[in-house]
Scaffold this motif. Structure first.
Motif, PDB file in Angstrom:
ATOM      1  N   ARG B 550      28.846  30.665  38.042  1.00 25.52           N
ATOM      2  CA  ARG B 550      29.118  31.993  37.483  1.00 25.52           C
ATOM      3  C   ARG B 550      29.674  32.934  38.534  1.00 25.52           C
ATOM      4  N   GLY B 551      29.095  32.867  39.729  1.00 28.11           N
ATOM      5  CA  GLY B 551      29.548  33.732  40.821  1.00 28.11           C
ATOM      6  C   GLY B 551      30.987  33.426  41.187  1.00 28.11           C
ATOM      7  N   THR B 552      31.307  32.133  41.266  1.00 24.55           N
ATOM      8  CA  THR B 552      32.679  31.746  41.582  1.00 24.55           C
ATOM      9  C   THR B 552      33.637  32.309  40.548  1.00 24.55           C
ATOM     10  N   SER B 553      33.253  32.163  39.291  1.00 23.50           N
ATOM     11  CA  SER B 553      34.096  32.649  38.212  1.00 23.50           C
ATOM     12  C   SER B 553      34.332  34.153  38.331  1.00 23.50           C
ATOM     13  N   THR B 554      33.249  34.878  38.523  1.00 20.41           N
ATOM     14  CA  THR B 554      33.370  36.339  38.615  1.00 20.41           C
ATOM     15  C   THR B 554      34.257  36.724  39.798  1.00 20.41           C
ATOM     16  N   THR B 555      34.076  36.031  40.929  1.00 25.66           N
ATOM     17  CA  THR B 555      34.862  36.352  42.123  1.00 25.66           C
ATOM     18  C   THR B 555      36.342  36.080  41.886  1.00 25.66           C
ATOM     19  N   LEU B 556      36.643  34.920  41.305  1.00 19.45           N
ATOM     20  CA  LEU B 556      38.049  34.574  41.066  1.00 19.45           C
ATOM     21  C   LEU B 556      38.707  35.598  40.145  1.00 19.45           C
ATOM     22  N   ILE B 557      37.983  35.959  39.094  1.00 18.27           N
ATOM     23  CA  ILE B 557      38.540  36.933  38.148  1.00 18.27           C
ATOM     24  C   ILE B 557      38.770  38.262  38.864  1.00 18.27           C
ATOM     25  N   TYR B 558      37.782  38.657  39.627  1.00 19.63           N
ATOM     26  CA  TYR B 558      37.878  39.930  40.355  1.00 19.63           C
ATOM     27  C   TYR B 558      39.075  39.919  41.310  1.00 19.63           C
ATOM     28  N   LEU B 559      39.202  38.820  42.029  1.00 21.42           N
ATOM     29  CA  LEU B 559      40.233  38.709  43.062  1.00 21.42           C
ATOM     30  C   LEU B 559      41.640  38.761  42.461  1.00 21.42           C
ATOM     31  N   PHE B 560      41.878  37.905  41.471  1.00 23.09           N
ATOM     32  CA  PHE B 560      43.246  37.758  40.992  1.00 23.09           C
ATOM     33  C   PHE B 560      43.627  38.801  39.957  1.00 23.09           C
ATOM     34  N   ARG B 561      42.603  39.398  39.332  1.00 25.49           N
ATOM     35  CA  ARG B 561      42.927  40.473  38.406  1.00 25.49           C
ATOM     36  C   ARG B 561      43.149  41.760  39.185  1.00 25.49           C
ATOM     37  N   GLY B 562      42.503  41.852  40.337  1.00 26.61           N
ATOM     38  CA  GLY B 562      42.584  43.085  41.114  1.00 26.61           C
ATOM     39  C   GLY B 562      43.824  43.157  41.977  1.00 26.61           C
TER      40      GLY B 562
END
Ligand SMILES: Nc1ncnc2c1ncn2[C@@H]1O[C@H](COP(=O)(O)OP(=O)(O)OP(=O)(O)O)[C@@H](O)[C@H]1O
Ligand SMILES: [Mg+2]
Lengths: 245, 715
Positions: B550-562
């Motif tokens: 879950r953490g990986t998912s949240t980080t990836l989304i945060y990173l590439f969406r940001g």
């Protein structure tokens, strides 16, 4: 009579909230146990611990000599032997009535498609809905949905059936049909743990009634003992409230 | 209530008025400040130095000129394309950005006197063994949008069979070569020279070609005053040495070293308008005079003009008293025995002229009529050679004026005269018109004594070529002959006769637009495919009961969406090769960029879609003994996907639009195609309208398609 389920010192906490405070409960083979108690007392939580939809915090839950509270048990195969019926039916909305019933037997390789279909139709007949095999879930009434849900739970040939207020989301005229099906099941000797507010059903069908309040079992006994001669004050209060509604 | 609104409007109006008043006096009272656009980085012409101050040849020149002419400039490094467009839209007054003067640009800009000569060269990675265009076959070549060098490369593309990638700025283009993505790039010679001198790991691998001139431009028909000031100022700084100092500062000297600083004596005719004649101030002017002076100026030598008369001038050269002769002198085989001629600098010929209101326009209409000629001219020779065939009579005059008058008064029906001489006369007010094409073609040349003064001859040829390229030659000709000829010449040269209507623009650029569209669609489809895989995976990782996943998912989304898409694209395209040493094709970089960015959005709504499914569904499935994965696949995903379908369609459309950002890494998709077309024809508004319309059409089709899909997936 032999023990089917033996719950010892079961404690369940949600964060700081201790919801079950050391439950000890035994269910014999072919026994029908009805759990009653005020709202928020932990009835659902107790029931959901029995098939590990909730993870027990401490204590043991031995079913057929296996302590399912331990982490190393294969919970999926344990669940195959425990049917569960929910207050809100929870039929699979993307599947037809027949598919709902056949899904688990086919997926878990218990049966071929043909066998599953034959069994599904048979089960639908026992709940009085044989003509609904191909129907969509959305086209059924609440009472019909709950009967399908019972059929679905029975499709895996479970030894135990758990019911969590199966009729409280139904219109009054639907309640009877569902209770009928449950009575039939009880007569056939199914081991059942039922959370319900239907006192009539409890009196008629229950071998034993368990009163839960504030995460504890305060009193248990035959329907007669519980309803006619309640000892615990809180139980007396509770019965007064619901019987005078 | 209404009154309140009105008074609010009134207040606003007053406020705006005050703002205007505050803004205006500044610009009126003091010396006028012009807003001049320039490129962001185009060394040595414009670039920020270590102190972050903009310097360079362009900047220094415009500032020096402004100082001479007493105006102020505010130089804004907005980027080449933006500067071009801002000048066209009136947001900027002028542009000085190493901008090559081309016929296309002349349709949109008025240019000042050309201020710098340049040529396109090919550069390759240092140590590369590529030395000729032939070796480019099948390889990729990096270009910068809108440069003359890019035009040059595109003109070679077919012949040598190479592919091109275009960039918006020089650095990205160079990097594409140094990282090995492209094998070569084309750029202006001074720019490359300067870059290499300052550490760019490239080497120049071809001779300068397509030489052209840089000019200071303003929007056509505007800022006449500014152009005048620029020209005057340029002349001053050229004469007082400031110009050489500026150029020298960045590049060393440019003038032809063999003739630089020398003085040559040039003989000419006494009076042969429009080639040489004394003007009102008794100064010798004319096409020959202006030309030789302009060439001398450009090549860095000086001339001393001696109006000796034609025969005397010729003899002076033969005897060595003069170094060269320029006197409307036809190049003939006989003369070639004694002289070395330059390339022809003017094509003369005999034309027939008639009275302005005459209907005669063919030789055959002269039968039985009188025709006027001047003794000893080629016009007279020509008329005499035809008089039998066409049956006309010849009247001879000693003087051109009398000859013309004989025609205007109607005594003669036509006259024959050298083309430029006739043109000049008409420009001066003679009421005649030319009705035939020049016959008896006679090329004029500049001559030196055979075997002597070869450096001067060479300098003349180079200078002539430069003047032709820069447009100065045409300006000189037009000054004496009127602009008719130049207009027709420009028309026949093709480009400026382009159909500039929407339909015309679409027709001309059909191929380019279609292949741009194809690239856009291809990018979209491939990217959405991978983005869906990536997004669904990351989205699912966000719902499984595992903290790490879950953490990986949240980080990836945060990173590439940001991360802004533009930054991500540049990072992947230029950053990854720098880190890994592994080159990465632009298309792949583009797909990776979109996969991550669009994938992050997909992941977010996949996660959201799954979470939107009633948790009771999962509980029911699990209570039957179905494992998590099976429950997900059989129950949750089918329901979640239904929730996600509109978001998917939306994302598809967004991806299509986002591909336009990838033009930054040189992908020739629709937007980049538009940029390139505009860089050539400067029809920004129309071309962007066409490009926008194409996007809209595709998106409309997609929307229809998706509505159809949506209807089919509805329960
Ligand atoms: N997932 C959960 N997280 C936190 N608290 C919970 C959770 N599930 C139940 N509880 C809390 O545990 C307590 C007992 O809830 P439970 O649903 O077992 O009561 P109940 O006896 O079934 O009540 P009802 O008759 O209303 O269904 C309540 O206070 C409830 O808020
Ligand atoms: Mg409950």
């Amino acid at each position: 009579m032999s023990e089917k389920v033996k719950v010892t010192n079961l404690v369940k906490t949600f964060g700081d909230n201790e919801v079950l405070k050391g439950i000890n409960l035994t269910v014999q083979n072919n026994e029908v146990v009805v759990i009653i108690g005020p709202s928020g007392s932990g009835k659902s939580t107790l029931l959901r611990n029995l098939n590990k939809l909730e993870e027990p915090t401490s204590g043991s839950i031995v079913i057929d000599n296996v302590d399912i509270a331990r982490n190393d048990v294969d919970i999926n195969s344990v669940r195959e032997n425990i049917g569960m019926v929910f207050q809100h039916f929870n039929l699979f909305k993307n599947l037809t009535v027949g598919e709902n019933i056949m899904l688990a037997p086919i997926e878990l390789k218990k049966e071929t498609k043909e066998q599953a279909e034959a069994q599904a139709k048979k089960l639908l007949a026992t709940v009085g809905l044989e003509e609904k095999f191909g129907a969509t879930v959305q086209s059924l009434s609440g009472g019909q949905q709950q009967r399908v849900a019972i059929a679905r739970a029975l499709a895996m040939n479970p030894d135990i059936m758990l019911f969590d207020e199966p009729t409280s989301a139904l219109d009054p005229e639907m309640v009877g049909d569902v209770l009928e099906v449950m009575k039939k099941l009880a007569k056939q000797g199914m081991t059942m743990v039922v959370v319900t507010h239907e006192m009539g059903f409890a009196k008629e069908v229950a071998d034993r009634v368990v009163f839960v309040d504030d995460g504890q079992i305060l009193e248990e006994g035959t329907p007669e003992q519980i309803f006619e001669h309640p000892k615990n004050e809180r139980l007396q209060d509770f019965l007064n409230k619901i019987l005078n509604v | 209530m209404k009154r309140k609104v009105l008074s609010a409007f009134g207040l606003l109006a007053v406020f705006v008025a005050i703002l205007f008043c505050l803004g205006l006096p500044g610009s009126k009272a003091q010396a006028k400040t012009y807003q001049i656009g320039t490129d962001v980085t185009y060394p040595p012409f414009e670039f920020a130095n270590k102190k972050n101050k903009y310097v360079g040849i362009d900047i220094d020149i415009i500032k020096a000129i402004a100082k001479e002419e007493g105006f102020k400039v505010n130089v804004k490094p907005v980027g080449f394309n933006a500067a071009v467009q801002s000048v066209q839209s009136g947001q900027l007054d002028g542009i000085i950005a190493g901008m090559t003067i081309t016929p296309e640009r002349k349709d949109k800009f008025d240019f000042g006197t050309p201020y710098y000569k340049t040529g396109a060269v090919m550069a390759v990675k240092k140590g590369s063994n590529i030395t000729s265009f032939k070796q480019l076959k099948g390889k990729k070549v990096a270009l910068k949008t809108g440069t003359a060098a890019a035009d040059y490369a595109n003109s070679l593309k077919k012949k040598y069979g190479f592919k091109t990638v275009t960039f918006d700025d020089s650095d990205n283009m160079y990097q594409d070569v140094t990282t090995g993505n492209s094998v070569a790039c084309f750029d202006d010679q001074p720019v490359l020279q300067y870059g290499i001198k300052h550490g760019l790991k490239l080497q120049i691998a071809s001779k300068p070609a397509n030489q052209g001139w840089y000019g200071f431009g303003v929007k056509k028909g505007t800022h006449k005053q500014l152009i005048k000031k620029f020209n005057a100022g340029l002349k001053i700084i050229r004469e007082n040495g400031t110009y050489d100092k500026i150029v020298g500062k960045y590049l060393g000297t440019t003038a032809n070293p063999q003739v630089k600083g020398k003085t040559f004596t040039i003989g000419t005719d006494v009076t042969f308008p429009p080639f040489e004649f004394a003007n009102k101030n008794n100064k010798y002017v004319g096409i020959d005079m202006d030309l030789i002076r302009a060439i001398a100026n450009e090549q860095g030598f000086k001339v001393k003009i001696k109006a000796l008369g034609f025969n005397a001038a010729v003899q002076a050269v033969e005897s060595g008293q003069a170094d060269g002769v320029i006197a409307g002198m036809s190049i003939t085989n006989a003369r070639k025995a004694q002289f070395d001629f330059s390339k022809p600098y003017f094509n003369s010929g005999v034309v027939m002229a008639v009275a302005k209101n005459s209907k005669i326009h063919k030789l055959s209409e002269l039968r039985g009529k009188k025709v006027a000629v001047k003794t000893g001219t080629s016009g007279a020779d020509y008329a005499n050679s035809l008089k039998k065939k066409y049956g006309f009579k010849v009247v001879t005059f000693d003087d051109s004026n009398n000859m013309y008058q004989d025609v205007t008064t109607g005594n003669s029906i036509a006259c024959f005269e050298d083309h430029p001489v006739m043109q000049y006369a008409i420009k001066q007010g003679t009421k005649l018109k030319i009705v035939t094409k020049p016959a008896l073609n006679a090329p004029y040349g500049f001559a030196v004594k055979k075997g002597h003064n070869q450096a001067l001859l060479k300098a003349f040829n180079t200078g002539l070529e430069d003047l032709k390229a820069s447009g100065t030659y045409d300006t000189i000709k037009a000054k004496y002959l009127g602009s008719d000829e130049i207009k027709t010449a420009a028309k026949t040269s093709g480009n400026s006769a382009e159909d500039r209507t929407f339909i015309g623009l679409i027709k001309q650029n059909q191929g380019a637009l279609l292949s741009g569209l194809k690239e856009t669609l291809w990018l979209t489809v491939v990217s959405i495919f991978f983005a869906t895989i990536f997004g669904v995976l990351v989205g699912l990782m966000g719902v499984v009961p595992n903290k790490f996943s879950r953490g990986t998912s949240t980080t990836l989304i945060y990173l590439f969406r940001g991360m802004p898409l533009l930054v991500l694209a540049l990072f992947i395209y230029t950053g990854i090769p720098s880190l890994t040493g592994q080159k990465i094709p632009a298309f792949v970089a583009g797909v990776i960029t979109l996969t991550f960015n669009e994938g992050a959005y997909i992941a977010a709504f996949v996660k959201g879609g799954i979470e939107a499914v009633d948790p009771g569904q999962m509980e029911a499935a699990r209570s039957l003994g179905l494992p998590f994965g099976k429950s997900m696949r059989k129950i949750i995903l089918p329901q979640g996907i239904r929730i996600m379908v509109p978001s998917f369609i939306n994302q598809f459309i967004i991806t299509l639009k986002d591909t336009s950002i990838l033009s930054i890494i040189g992908l020739l998709e629709l937007t980049q195609t538009g940029k390139i077309i505009i860089a050539r024809n400067l029809e920004g508004f129309k071309v962007w309208t066409i490009v926008a319309a194409i996007y809209l059409i595709i998106i409309t089709v997609l929307t229809w398609l998706s509505n159809w899909v949506q209807r089919r997936t509805k329960v």
